[in-house]
Design an enzyme around this catalytic site. Structure first.
Site, PDB file in Angstrom:
ATOM      1  CB  CYS A  24      23.730  -0.412 -42.866  1.00 41.28           C
ATOM      2  SG  CYS A  24      22.277  -1.469 -43.069  1.00 41.28           S
ATOM      3  CD  GLU A  29      32.451  -2.984 -36.547  1.00 39.67           C
ATOM      4  OE1 GLU A  29      32.583  -1.741 -36.531  1.00 39.67           O
ATOM      5  OE2 GLU A  29      31.372  -3.556 -36.302  1.00 39.67           O
ATOM      6  CG  PHE A  57      23.086  -5.521 -47.300  1.00 44.80           C
ATOM      7  CD1 PHE A  57      23.787  -6.166 -46.300  1.00 44.80           C
ATOM      8  CD2 PHE A  57      21.716  -5.748 -47.389  1.00 44.80           C
ATOM      9  CE1 PHE A  57      23.154  -7.000 -45.388  1.00 44.80           C
ATOM     10  CE2 PHE A  57      21.072  -6.580 -46.491  1.00 44.80           C
ATOM     11  CZ  PHE A  57      21.786  -7.217 -45.493  1.00 44.80           C
ATOM     12  CG  HIS A  98      28.164  -1.279 -38.837  1.00 42.12           C
ATOM     13  ND1 HIS A  98      27.295  -0.246 -39.142  1.00 42.12           N
ATOM     14  CD2 HIS A  98      27.692  -2.369 -39.494  1.00 42.12           C
ATOM     15  CE1 HIS A  98      26.355  -0.693 -39.956  1.00 42.12           C
ATOM     16  NE2 HIS A  98      26.561  -1.987 -40.176  1.00 42.12           N
ATOM     17  CE  LYS A 156      24.090  -0.531 -36.477  1.00 38.24           C
ATOM     18  NZ  LYS A 156      25.381   0.183 -36.332  1.00 38.24           N
ATOM     19  CG  HIS A 172      20.997  -1.931 -38.216  1.00 39.29           C
ATOM     20  ND1 HIS A 172      21.427  -0.669 -38.608  1.00 39.29           N
ATOM     21  CD2 HIS A 172      21.687  -2.807 -38.994  1.00 39.29           C
ATOM     22  CE1 HIS A 172      22.329  -0.783 -39.559  1.00 39.29           C
ATOM     23  NE2 HIS A 172      22.507  -2.075 -39.819  1.00 39.29           N
TER      24      HIS A 172
END
Length: 416
Positions: free
Chosen positions: A170, A323, A405, A312, A341, A346
């Site tokens: 991502c 985060e 990931f 993010h 998002k 996403h």
């Protein structure tokens, strides 16, 4: 911005953003996307292609006509390539660039892709499993290989410089822009078409796998309320499709061709690895902090210079929490934060590029979009998160952050 102003204010050694091409669940073109993001209303809806799965909703690009937006041969491309080619075409139009007039060997392409395309592979696997070997399409590989999206853009627009696809889950879209920045700084290219693309909802296996991991929201009864970054009641992200391509140029090149407008400057890039876990973020956030500080250092900025962060923020419990704690630690002056998002879902490999484009638009218009569905900020999140309505903010420098990931992190610093 006129070329003369580029010379006077930016000098001739920066990397300029001269074009934006967006194809997102909010619409086709940067104007439609920006309007949707500013409205702060989620576009998630039940997806007939996902019928029967535990999670049967997504964010899809509306009214996307590949034959009109991609042109000849659109039918032989999988959707992730169609979206990217369309975004590249739009970015060139926005930049006022005519491929017939450029030095082709000085134009690069870098596209981020988070997931391999399974659209064609799923269909052809059925034939293979049934023993119908002769019916398997010879286009199976060229349609589905991740590198083909960059190759298709190069072929269609005559870009003969470095041509590659990058994959950091991502964070891929952000990694692509950072890689492009390096190509331009090194002098290998004058122009790079850089961005990301993803069409995850076209593959039921991708969506089911995310559901099995418990990474996706399960709000089947109210999809539009499912993606809610930083909200106390968040329960996972919403799978989405989309693409963004930005035209990046050496400012000297933009000046020489008398570029009509420079939207922003790409000032710095930071990358790091958590080296912690295949899917979970490092709870200390040290990898994320490394990338943030690296981007600042590369841009020659201090934490206090940052006026806004496009986070993010996937709408998952742990990722948003970690985060937010890192952002609070690195930016103690608490600049306003948003996440696109909530509106767009996403878009995975495209997310970093789409959000970087939104950061550019925030700089241009001096406004921070609200986070959709943020009804009650998680009390453990120590940030100034913009919600309910857009906020006017004086901005000179912004951060766009993406994480994936594998613990792969990509952070971009942009300026007016």
């Amino acid at each position: 911005m006129k070329a003369s102003r580029l010379d006077e204010e930016f000098g001739t050694d920066c990397v300029a953003v001269t074009g934006l091409g967006l194809v997102t669940p909010a619409g086709v073109g940067w104007e439609a996307t920006w309007k949707g993001v500013l409205a702060g209303q989620s576009v998630a809806a039940t997806d007939p292609a996902l019928a029967g799965l535990p999670v049967d909703f997504s964010c899809r690009v509306p009214d996307f006509d590949p034959h009109a937006l991609v042109g000849k041969g659109a039918g032989r491309l999988d959707r992730f390539s169609q979206l990217a080619v369309a975004a590249a075409r739009l970015s060139l139009l926005d930049a006022g660039l005519d491929p017939a007039e450029w030095a082709a060997d000085r134009v690069g392409v870098v596209i981020g892709v988070g997931l391999p395309s399974l659209e064609t592979c799923q269909r052809e696997w059925v034939k293979l499993h049934a023993g119908n070997y002769k019916e398997v399409s010879p286009l199976t590989l060229p349609r589905s290989l991740p590198n083909m999206v960059a190759g298709e853009i190069g072929m269609r627009f005559g870009a003969r410089g470095p041509n590659l696809t990058v994959s950091t889950a991502c964070a891929s879209g952000g990694t692509a822009l950072g890689t492009a920045l390096d190509l331009l700084r090194s002098g290998r290219c004058d122009i790079v078409l850089a961005g990301g693309t993803e069409a995850a909802p076209t593959a039921r296996l991708h969506v089911l796998a995310g559901s099995q991991m418990r990474a996706l929201s399960t709000r089947r009864s109210d999809p539009a309320a499912a993606s809610r970054p930083f909200d106390a009641d968040r329960d996972g992200f919403v799978v989405a499709e989309g693409a963004a391509v930005l035209v990046l140029e050496r400012s000297e090149h933009a000046l020489a061709r008398r570029a009509g407008r420079v939207r922003a400057r790409l000032l710095g890039y930071g990358a790091s690895a958590d080296a912690h876990h295949p899917t979970a973020p490092d709870p200390t956030g040290e990898g994320v902090a490394l990338a943030l500080r690296a981007a600042l250092g590369d841009a020659g900025l201090r934490p206090g210079d940052i006026d806004h962060v496009n986070a993010h923020a996937t709408s998952t419990r742990l990722n948003d929490l970690v985060e937010s704690q890192v952002l609070d630690r690195v930016f103690p002056h608490s600049p306003p934060v948003t996440s696109n998002k909530g509106v767009l879902g996403h878009t995975m490999g495209a997310a970093g590029a789409i959000e970087a484009a939104c950061a550019v638009l925030s700089l241009e218009q001096q406004v921070v979009p609200p986070v959709a569905n943020l009804d009650s900020l998680d009390p453990e999140i120590p940030l100034d998160v913009v919600s309910k309505m857009p906020r006017q903010v004086r901005m000179e420098h912004v951060i766009s952050a993406s994480y994936g990931f594998g613990g792969q992190n990509a952070v971009l610093a942009l300026g007016r």
